[in-house]
Motif scaffolding. Sequence first.
Motif, PDB file in Angstrom:
ATOM      1  N   GLY A  37      90.852  45.126 -36.249  1.00  0.00           N
ATOM      2  CA  GLY A  37      89.846  44.415 -37.024  1.00  0.00           C
ATOM      3  C   GLY A  37      88.810  43.837 -36.074  1.00  0.00           C
ATOM      4  N   PHE A  38      87.742  43.289 -36.626  1.00  0.00           N
ATOM      5  CA  PHE A  38      86.724  42.676 -35.780  1.00  0.00           C
ATOM      6  C   PHE A  38      86.197  41.432 -36.475  1.00  0.00           C
ATOM      7  CE2 PHE A  38      84.518  45.521 -38.597  1.00  0.00           C
ATOM      8  CZ  PHE A  38      83.338  44.886 -38.916  1.00  0.00           C
ATOM      9  N   PRO A  39      85.789  40.420 -35.715  1.00  0.00           N
ATOM     10  CA  PRO A  39      85.347  39.159 -36.322  1.00  0.00           C
ATOM     11  C   PRO A  39      84.021  39.328 -37.054  1.00  0.00           C
ATOM     12  CG  PRO A  39      84.984  39.120 -33.953  1.00  0.00           C
ATOM     13  CD  PRO A  39      85.755  40.377 -34.239  1.00  0.00           C
ATOM     14  N   ILE A  40      83.790  38.448 -38.013  1.00  0.00           N
ATOM     15  CA  ILE A  40      82.535  38.510 -38.762  1.00  0.00           C
ATOM     16  C   ILE A  40      81.374  37.968 -37.946  1.00  0.00           C
ATOM     17  CG2 ILE A  40      83.755  38.306 -40.947  1.00  0.00           C
ATOM     18  CD1 ILE A  40      82.838  35.416 -41.092  1.00  0.00           C
ATOM     19  N   GLY A  41      81.683  37.286 -36.853  1.00  0.00           N
ATOM     20  CA  GLY A  41      80.634  36.762 -35.993  1.00  0.00           C
ATOM     21  C   GLY A  41      81.218  35.920 -34.878  1.00  0.00           C
ATOM     22  N   CYS A  42      80.339  35.253 -34.133  1.00  0.00           N
ATOM     23  CA  CYS A  42      80.778  34.378 -33.049  1.00  0.00           C
ATOM     24  C   CYS A  42      79.820  33.194 -32.963  1.00  0.00           C
ATOM     25  CB  CYS A  42      80.850  35.133 -31.720  1.00  0.00           C
ATOM     26  SG  CYS A  42      79.264  35.809 -31.162  1.00  0.00           S
ATOM     27  N   TYR A  43      80.161  32.243 -32.112  1.00  0.00           N
ATOM     28  CA  TYR A  43      79.415  30.983 -32.063  1.00  0.00           C
ATOM     29  C   TYR A  43      79.186  30.564 -30.622  1.00  0.00           C
ATOM     30  CZ  TYR A  43      78.496  25.960 -32.607  1.00  0.00           C
ATOM     31  OH  TYR A  43      77.955  24.702 -32.537  1.00  0.00           O
ATOM     32  N   VAL A  44      77.980  30.063 -30.358  1.00  0.00           N
ATOM     33  CA  VAL A  44      77.635  29.450 -29.075  1.00  0.00           C
ATOM     34  C   VAL A  44      77.387  27.976 -29.342  1.00  0.00           C
ATOM     35  CG1 VAL A  44      76.036  29.430 -27.133  1.00  0.00           C
ATOM     36  CG2 VAL A  44      76.628  31.598 -28.224  1.00  0.00           C
ATOM     37  N   ASP A  45      78.167  27.100 -28.713  1.00  0.00           N
ATOM     38  CA  ASP A  45      78.090  25.673 -29.039  1.00  0.00           C
ATOM     39  C   ASP A  45      76.842  25.023 -28.453  1.00  0.00           C
ATOM     40  OD1 ASP A  45      78.633  25.404 -26.347  1.00  0.00           O
ATOM     41  OD2 ASP A  45      80.712  24.787 -26.622  1.00  0.00           O
ATOM     42  N   SER A  46      76.732  23.727 -28.687  1.00  0.00           N
ATOM     43  CA  SER A  46      75.539  22.995 -28.258  1.00  0.00           C
ATOM     44  C   SER A  46      75.415  22.893 -26.751  1.00  0.00           C
ATOM     45  CB  SER A  46      75.562  21.584 -28.867  1.00  0.00           C
ATOM     46  OG  SER A  46      76.758  20.901 -28.498  1.00  0.00           O
ATOM     47  N   ALA A  47      76.518  23.110 -26.028  1.00  0.00           N
ATOM     48  CA  ALA A  47      76.468  23.086 -24.566  1.00  0.00           C
ATOM     49  C   ALA A  47      76.139  24.453 -23.980  1.00  0.00           C
ATOM     50  CB  ALA A  47      77.793  22.586 -24.006  1.00  0.00           C
ATOM     51  N   GLY A  48      75.980  25.455 -24.833  1.00  0.00           N
ATOM     52  CA  GLY A  48      75.672  26.798 -24.364  1.00  0.00           C
ATOM     53  C   GLY A  48      76.885  27.613 -23.989  1.00  0.00           C
ATOM     54  N   THR A  49      78.068  27.154 -24.396  1.00  0.00           N
ATOM     55  CA  THR A  49      79.305  27.872 -24.082  1.00  0.00           C
ATOM     56  C   THR A  49      79.600  28.892 -25.174  1.00  0.00           C
ATOM     57  OG1 THR A  49      80.177  25.909 -22.971  1.00  0.00           O
ATOM     58  CG2 THR A  49      81.751  27.627 -23.553  1.00  0.00           C
ATOM     59  N   ALA A  50      79.755  30.131 -24.779  1.00  0.00           N
ATOM     60  CA  ALA A  50      80.051  31.196 -25.740  1.00  0.00           C
ATOM     61  C   ALA A  50      81.500  31.097 -26.192  1.00  0.00           C
ATOM     62  CB  ALA A  50      79.780  32.560 -25.119  1.00  0.00           C
ATOM     63  N   LEU A  60      73.489  38.351 -24.065  1.00  0.00           N
ATOM     64  CA  LEU A  60      72.807  38.636 -25.322  1.00  0.00           C
ATOM     65  C   LEU A  60      72.955  37.487 -26.307  1.00  0.00           C
ATOM     66  CD1 LEU A  60      71.208  40.799 -26.887  1.00  0.00           C
ATOM     67  CD2 LEU A  60      73.402  41.690 -27.704  1.00  0.00           C
ATOM     68  N   TYR A  61      74.148  36.901 -26.340  1.00  0.00           N
ATOM     69  CA  TYR A  61      74.403  35.781 -27.246  1.00  0.00           C
ATOM     70  C   TYR A  61      74.414  34.500 -26.413  1.00  0.00           C
ATOM     71  CZ  TYR A  61      76.168  39.832 -29.800  1.00  0.00           C
ATOM     72  OH  TYR A  61      76.293  41.068 -30.383  1.00  0.00           O
ATOM     73  N   ASN A  62      73.248  33.889 -26.260  1.00  0.00           N
ATOM     74  CA  ASN A  62      73.136  32.757 -25.334  1.00  0.00           C
ATOM     75  C   ASN A  62      72.376  31.564 -25.893  1.00  0.00           C
ATOM     76  OD1 ASN A  62      70.581  33.832 -25.372  1.00  0.00           O
ATOM     77  ND2 ASN A  62      70.621  34.581 -23.260  1.00  0.00           N
ATOM     78  N   GLU A  63      71.907  31.624 -27.127  1.00  0.00           N
ATOM     79  CA  GLU A  63      71.191  30.479 -27.688  1.00  0.00           C
ATOM     80  C   GLU A  63      72.179  29.389 -28.092  1.00  0.00           C
ATOM     81  OE1 GLU A  63      68.372  31.239 -30.701  1.00  0.00           O
ATOM     82  OE2 GLU A  63      67.515  33.003 -29.726  1.00  0.00           O
ATOM     83  N   LYS A  64      71.839  28.165 -27.764  1.00  0.00           N
ATOM     84  CA  LYS A  64      72.734  27.045 -28.021  1.00  0.00           C
ATOM     85  C   LYS A  64      72.817  26.735 -29.515  1.00  0.00           C
ATOM     86  CE  LYS A  64      71.852  24.809 -23.554  1.00  0.00           C
ATOM     87  NZ  LYS A  64      71.403  23.569 -22.876  1.00  0.00           N
ATOM     88  N   ASP A  65      74.011  26.309 -29.908  1.00  0.00           N
ATOM     89  CA  ASP A  65      74.269  25.870 -31.286  1.00  0.00           C
ATOM     90  C   ASP A  65      73.810  26.931 -32.299  1.00  0.00           C
ATOM     91  OD1 ASP A  65      75.391  24.075 -33.008  1.00  0.00           O
ATOM     92  OD2 ASP A  65      73.593  22.859 -33.234  1.00  0.00           O
ATOM     93  N   THR A  66      74.260  28.161 -32.069  1.00  0.00           N
ATOM     94  CA  THR A  66      73.817  29.283 -32.895  1.00  0.00           C
ATOM     95  C   THR A  66      75.011  30.144 -33.294  1.00  0.00           C
ATOM     96  OG1 THR A  66      71.684  29.337 -31.744  1.00  0.00           O
ATOM     97  CG2 THR A  66      72.289  31.285 -33.013  1.00  0.00           C
ATOM     98  N   TYR A  67      74.988  30.561 -34.545  1.00  0.00           N
ATOM     99  CA  TYR A  67      75.974  31.513 -35.042  1.00  0.00           C
ATOM    100  C   TYR A  67      75.367  32.915 -35.000  1.00  0.00           C
ATOM    101  CZ  TYR A  67      78.434  27.451 -36.942  1.00  0.00           C
ATOM    102  OH  TYR A  67      79.087  26.255 -37.087  1.00  0.00           O
ATOM    103  N   TYR A  68      76.146  33.868 -34.501  1.00  0.00           N
ATOM    104  CA  TYR A  68      75.704  35.260 -34.461  1.00  0.00           C
ATOM    105  C   TYR A  68      76.585  36.074 -35.409  1.00  0.00           C
ATOM    106  CZ  TYR A  68      72.932  34.053 -30.367  1.00  0.00           C
ATOM    107  OH  TYR A  68      72.013  33.482 -29.518  1.00  0.00           O
ATOM    108  N   ILE A  69      75.954  36.716 -36.366  1.00  0.00           N
ATOM    109  CA  ILE A  69      76.671  37.494 -37.371  1.00  0.00           C
ATOM    110  C   ILE A  69      76.719  38.953 -36.941  1.00  0.00           C
ATOM    111  CG2 ILE A  69      76.808  38.096 -39.808  1.00  0.00           C
ATOM    112  CD1 ILE A  69      77.092  35.118 -39.215  1.00  0.00           C
ATOM    113  N   PHE A  70      77.920  39.508 -36.929  1.00  0.00           N
ATOM    114  CA  PHE A  70      78.082  40.925 -36.598  1.00  0.00           C
ATOM    115  C   PHE A  70      77.817  41.745 -37.869  1.00  0.00           C
ATOM    116  CE2 PHE A  70      81.249  39.518 -33.158  1.00  0.00           C
ATOM    117  CZ  PHE A  70      80.209  39.352 -32.252  1.00  0.00           C
ATOM    118  N   ASN A  71      76.562  42.094 -38.039  1.00  0.00           N
ATOM    119  CA  ASN A  71      76.142  42.768 -39.269  1.00  0.00           C
ATOM    120  C   ASN A  71      75.852  44.255 -39.067  1.00  0.00           C
ATOM    121  OD1 ASN A  71      73.930  42.191 -37.644  1.00  0.00           O
ATOM    122  ND2 ASN A  71      72.529  41.935 -39.365  1.00  0.00           N
ATOM    123  N   HIS A  72      76.155  44.772 -37.893  1.00  0.00           N
ATOM    124  CA  HIS A  72      75.944  46.200 -37.638  1.00  0.00           C
ATOM    125  C   HIS A  72      77.138  46.737 -36.851  1.00  0.00           C
ATOM    126  CE1 HIS A  72      73.880  49.981 -36.932  1.00  0.00           C
ATOM    127  NE2 HIS A  72      74.194  49.886 -35.652  1.00  0.00           N
TER     128      HIS A  72
END
Length: 243
Positions: A37-50, A60-72
């Motif tokens: 299986g694979f996760p629906i997405g991932c999260y980068v916290d406010s400190a920039g930790t993936a 690629l996923y480096n913006e702080k306090d951001t959710y990244y959705i695996f939509n492809h």
Amino acid sequence: MSVQTVFFHSRIIDNMPVTWCYQVSTTDARKIYCSTGFPIGCYVDSAGTAKDACVIQPKLYNEKDTYYIFNHVRITLKYHNGAGEDWDGARLVSAQLWPSSCKDACKDPSCSQPFGIKAGGTEPITIPYTYQVLFTSNTSIKWASRWDYILESIPHTSIQWFSIMNSLVIVLFLSGMVAMIMLRTLHKDIARYNQLDTSDDAQEEFGWKLVHGDVFRPPGKGMLLSVMLGTGTQVVTMTSITL
């Protein structure tokens, strides 16, 4: 919330799970783990930790306090074309995918621009889901061995010989103790029977021979016992005592 709790997508093709295989060691490229299986997405916290799956592509996923959705997802299906086998047609031997976060997979197939959602937003968002499929022929993988690459990647699948030997030794030790007790008991009774001189003493039963008279002795209220056993009274009683 679903991203932070690591919800997974699970897909099955031809009774075979579509796996997400990724490298788990930065020093050894051969160490690969295949997840069913694979996760629906991932999260980068406010400190920039993936977090979670974001660590696979931290640049690629480096913006702080951001959710990244695996939509492809890019799905690779490997099949055996039946060459050299006793069956006709093609059979699936491997189904793998690679999830990505992509703003527009149609315009950006490499997904260089991820689909990020800032935390704390309240506006409705439309998330496009896309996929691409690649079919490849592979005759090196036998259809009977199509699960090997999944099983070999799962840790702790080797046979635990120490646990098996430990259990075997315990079983043999306990069996030996029971056998020793039985032999000592029977040996004493047999020795006493051999020492009997008179017929009156021989008619007297003792030891383990006293049990044979109780085996076929009917109970005093056999019908009541049968009714109670048939209605499951003993099960209810044992359950009540246990609870």
